[in-house]
Design a protein around this motif. Structure first.
Motif, PDB file in Angstrom:
ATOM      1  N   GLY A 154       0.533  -1.404   0.112  1.00  0.00           N
ATOM      2  CA  GLY A 154       0.074  -0.077  -0.148  1.00  0.00           C
ATOM      3  C   GLY A 154       0.719   1.246  -0.045  1.00  0.00           C
ATOM      4  N   THR A 155       2.131   1.131   0.043  1.00  0.00           N
ATOM      5  CA  THR A 155       2.727   2.256  -0.034  1.00  0.00           C
ATOM      6  C   THR A 155       4.512   2.166  -0.514  1.00  0.00           C
ATOM      7  OG1 THR A 155       4.303   2.039   2.099  1.00  0.00           O
ATOM      8  CG2 THR A 155       1.920   3.129   2.613  1.00  0.00           C
ATOM      9  N   VAL A 156       4.858   3.073  -1.021  1.00  0.00           N
ATOM     10  CA  VAL A 156       5.956   2.779  -1.927  1.00  0.00           C
ATOM     11  C   VAL A 156       7.408   2.442  -1.159  1.00  0.00           C
ATOM     12  CG1 VAL A 156       8.051   3.911  -2.967  1.00  0.00           C
ATOM     13  CG2 VAL A 156       5.955   4.357  -3.901  1.00  0.00           C
ATOM     14  N   LYS A 157       7.206   3.107   0.166  1.00  0.00           N
ATOM     15  CA  LYS A 157       8.087   2.285   1.045  1.00  0.00           C
ATOM     16  C   LYS A 157       8.027   1.236   1.703  1.00  0.00           C
ATOM     17  CE  LYS A 157      10.568   3.642   5.824  1.00  0.00           C
ATOM     18  NZ  LYS A 157      10.771   2.007   5.875  1.00  0.00           N
ATOM     19  N   GLY A 158       7.334   0.784   2.190  1.00  0.00           N
ATOM     20  CA  GLY A 158       6.621  -1.170   2.521  1.00  0.00           C
ATOM     21  C   GLY A 158       6.785  -2.059   1.041  1.00  0.00           C
ATOM     22  N   ALA A 159       6.550  -2.040  -0.601  1.00  0.00           N
ATOM     23  CA  ALA A 159       6.859  -2.064  -1.383  1.00  0.00           C
ATOM     24  C   ALA A 159       8.139  -2.352  -1.178  1.00  0.00           C
ATOM     25  CB  ALA A 159       6.386  -1.727  -2.714  1.00  0.00           C
ATOM     26  N   ALA A 160       9.591  -1.355  -1.207  1.00  0.00           N
ATOM     27  CA  ALA A 160      10.389  -1.150  -1.323  1.00  0.00           C
ATOM     28  C   ALA A 160      11.091  -2.140  -0.314  1.00  0.00           C
ATOM     29  CB  ALA A 160      11.532   0.159  -1.266  1.00  0.00           C
ATOM     30  N   ASP A 161      10.913  -2.300   0.556  1.00  0.00           N
ATOM     31  CA  ASP A 161      11.364  -3.253   1.819  1.00  0.00           C
ATOM     32  C   ASP A 161      10.802  -4.401   1.769  1.00  0.00           C
ATOM     33  OD1 ASP A 161      11.885  -1.297   3.530  1.00  0.00           O
ATOM     34  OD2 ASP A 161       9.993  -0.631   4.387  1.00  0.00           O
ATOM     35  N   LEU A 162      10.015  -5.068   1.215  1.00  0.00           N
ATOM     36  CA  LEU A 162       9.035  -5.886   0.621  1.00  0.00           C
ATOM     37  C   LEU A 162      10.300  -6.349  -0.106  1.00  0.00           C
ATOM     38  CD1 LEU A 162       4.947  -6.706   0.310  1.00  0.00           C
ATOM     39  CD2 LEU A 162       6.444  -7.946   2.075  1.00  0.00           C
ATOM     40  N   LEU A 163      11.080  -5.807  -1.654  1.00  0.00           N
ATOM     41  CA  LEU A 163      11.564  -6.413  -3.105  1.00  0.00           C
ATOM     42  C   LEU A 163      13.518  -5.986  -1.973  1.00  0.00           C
ATOM     43  CD1 LEU A 163       9.234  -4.585  -5.656  1.00  0.00           C
ATOM     44  CD2 LEU A 163       9.588  -7.291  -5.226  1.00  0.00           C
ATOM     45  N   GLY A 164      13.622  -5.734  -0.999  1.00  0.00           N
ATOM     46  CA  GLY A 164      14.874  -4.969  -0.477  1.00  0.00           C
ATOM     47  C   GLY A 164      15.565  -4.169  -1.081  1.00  0.00           C
ATOM     48  N   VAL A 165      14.409  -3.355  -2.034  1.00  0.00           N
ATOM     49  CA  VAL A 165      15.116  -2.339  -2.645  1.00  0.00           C
ATOM     50  C   VAL A 165      15.247  -0.927  -2.467  1.00  0.00           C
ATOM     51  CG1 VAL A 165      15.176  -3.742  -4.855  1.00  0.00           C
ATOM     52  CG2 VAL A 165      13.456  -2.191  -4.177  1.00  0.00           C
ATOM     53  N   SER A 166      15.066   0.308  -2.597  1.00  0.00           N
ATOM     54  CA  SER A 166      15.324   1.919  -2.212  1.00  0.00           C
ATOM     55  C   SER A 166      14.095   2.006  -2.551  1.00  0.00           C
ATOM     56  CB  SER A 166      16.430   2.250  -2.789  1.00  0.00           C
ATOM     57  OG  SER A 166      16.125   2.852  -4.379  1.00  0.00           O
ATOM     58  N   ALA A 167      13.123   2.474  -2.141  1.00  0.00           N
ATOM     59  CA  ALA A 167      12.509   3.935  -2.614  1.00  0.00           C
ATOM     60  C   ALA A 167      12.090   4.124  -3.387  1.00  0.00           C
ATOM     61  CB  ALA A 167      11.640   4.289  -1.184  1.00  0.00           C
TER      62      ALA A 167
END
Length: 311
Positions: free
Chosen positions: A18-31
């Motif tokens: 639901g957020t870019v930061k959360g997606a970045a954390d899931l993928l292990g990359v930068s926001a």
């Protein structure tokens, strides 16, 4: 425009988090990397996939229909990855192969141990074959590989060298010849010989060592397999000549193994169906057999050097 797997992965991550930061954390990359990828994807598709409000991303009404398909694609990719990992472990696979008795006694078990370490969940079906049984076994696809002490010339089969070893004298441990570091073929023929029928391909290799050197070859006792020959020698019924791989172990109760003074050699082969691609299991087994044969010949030679130095 076709979505790449990475783009599908980014879309799904944003859907889940639901957020870019959360997606970045899931993928292990930068926001910022996720944000750029999302903008690039929407530009390529020509539609907005998400509406943004207070930092939250929710699917747009026009794009809502594709998200179910995104999940389906991702699930199939995960299933594919699981299947690949299972294949690497050997899970849910049965690898069938075979060996002639002389290689099956000591070399094959050690090669199988290597295979088990590489593929801990691999199920194996191991057969022991005589040379004449190999053609049907491979052409009927009952198994993938047969380890042989003899090269088979057949248009439907391919024989790949595994390793070369010498022929060795096998003597009762208290036999007078066992006191020698090296034994000659001429000395062996003076003793009761135990061996394999010379009409057998493996038996022919053994008998040829004598006949090629102008020596008579008579067998008061014949056996079908090399390990039976060794057992008969241990029972003090005679002496024998076998290949180096048949006695590739330091523990042979009741017998002494000595090199032959004459030049002798036997090449072992792996035989495969010429029309069938080899599996990764077959390749690994072949590599393990080659390694174990090298180790066996090196160990035997080192043992011979130590014995000679003691004398």
């Amino acid at each position: 425009m076709v979505l790449t797997l990475r783009q599908i992965e980014v879309i799904r991550a944003i859907m889940m988090a639901g957020t870019v930061k959360g997606a970045a954390d899931l993928l292990g990359v930068s926001a910022p990397g996720v944000s750029r990828a999302m903008k690039h994807t929407e530009a390529q598709l020509g539609i907005r996939l998400f509406s943004r409000r207070h930092g939250r991303f929710t699917p747009t009404s026009e794009a809502r229909g594709i998200f179910g398909q995104v999940n389906e694609v991702f699930a199939k990719v995960e299933n594919l990855q699981y299947s690949i990992e299972a294949l690497k472990r050997g899970q849910s696979s049965v690898f069938s192969f075979a060996s002639v008795p002389s290689i099956a006694q000591h070399i094959m078990p050690r090669a199988v141990a290597r295979l088990r370490r590489r593929f801990p969940e691999l199920r194996m079906n191991i057969n022991i074959l005589k040379i004449e049984e190999t053609v049907d076994y491979l052409l009927l696809k009952k198994g993938e590989v047969v380890a042989m002490s003899y090269k088979i010339d057949h248009p439907g089969l391919i024989s790949h060298p595994l390793g070369s070893g010498r022929l060795m004298a096998v003597l009762p441990e208290d036999h007078e010849l066992a006191r020698q570091h090296v034994v000659s073929l001429a000395q062996l023929v003076e003793q009761p010989l135990i061996g394999i029928d010379p009409s057998d391909p493996y038996g022919h290799i053994l008998s040829s060592a004598f006949t090629d050197n102008g020596l008579p070859y008579e067998l008061p006792i014949q056996a079908r397999f090399s390990h039976t020959v060794v057992a008969l020698v241990a029972a003090r019924l005679g002496v024998a000549l076998v290949d180096e791989f048949s006695v590739a172990t330091p523990h042979l109760p009741g017998v002494a193994v000595r090199p032959i003074s004459e030049e002798t050699a036997l090449t072992a082969y792996c035989v495969v169906n010429a029309e069938t691609p080899r599996s990764i299991f077959a390749d690994e087994l072949i590599a393990a057999l080659r390694s174990e044969m090298r180790s066996a010949t090196q160990a035997r030679r080192q043992a011979g050097v130590r014995e000679a130095s003691v004398e």
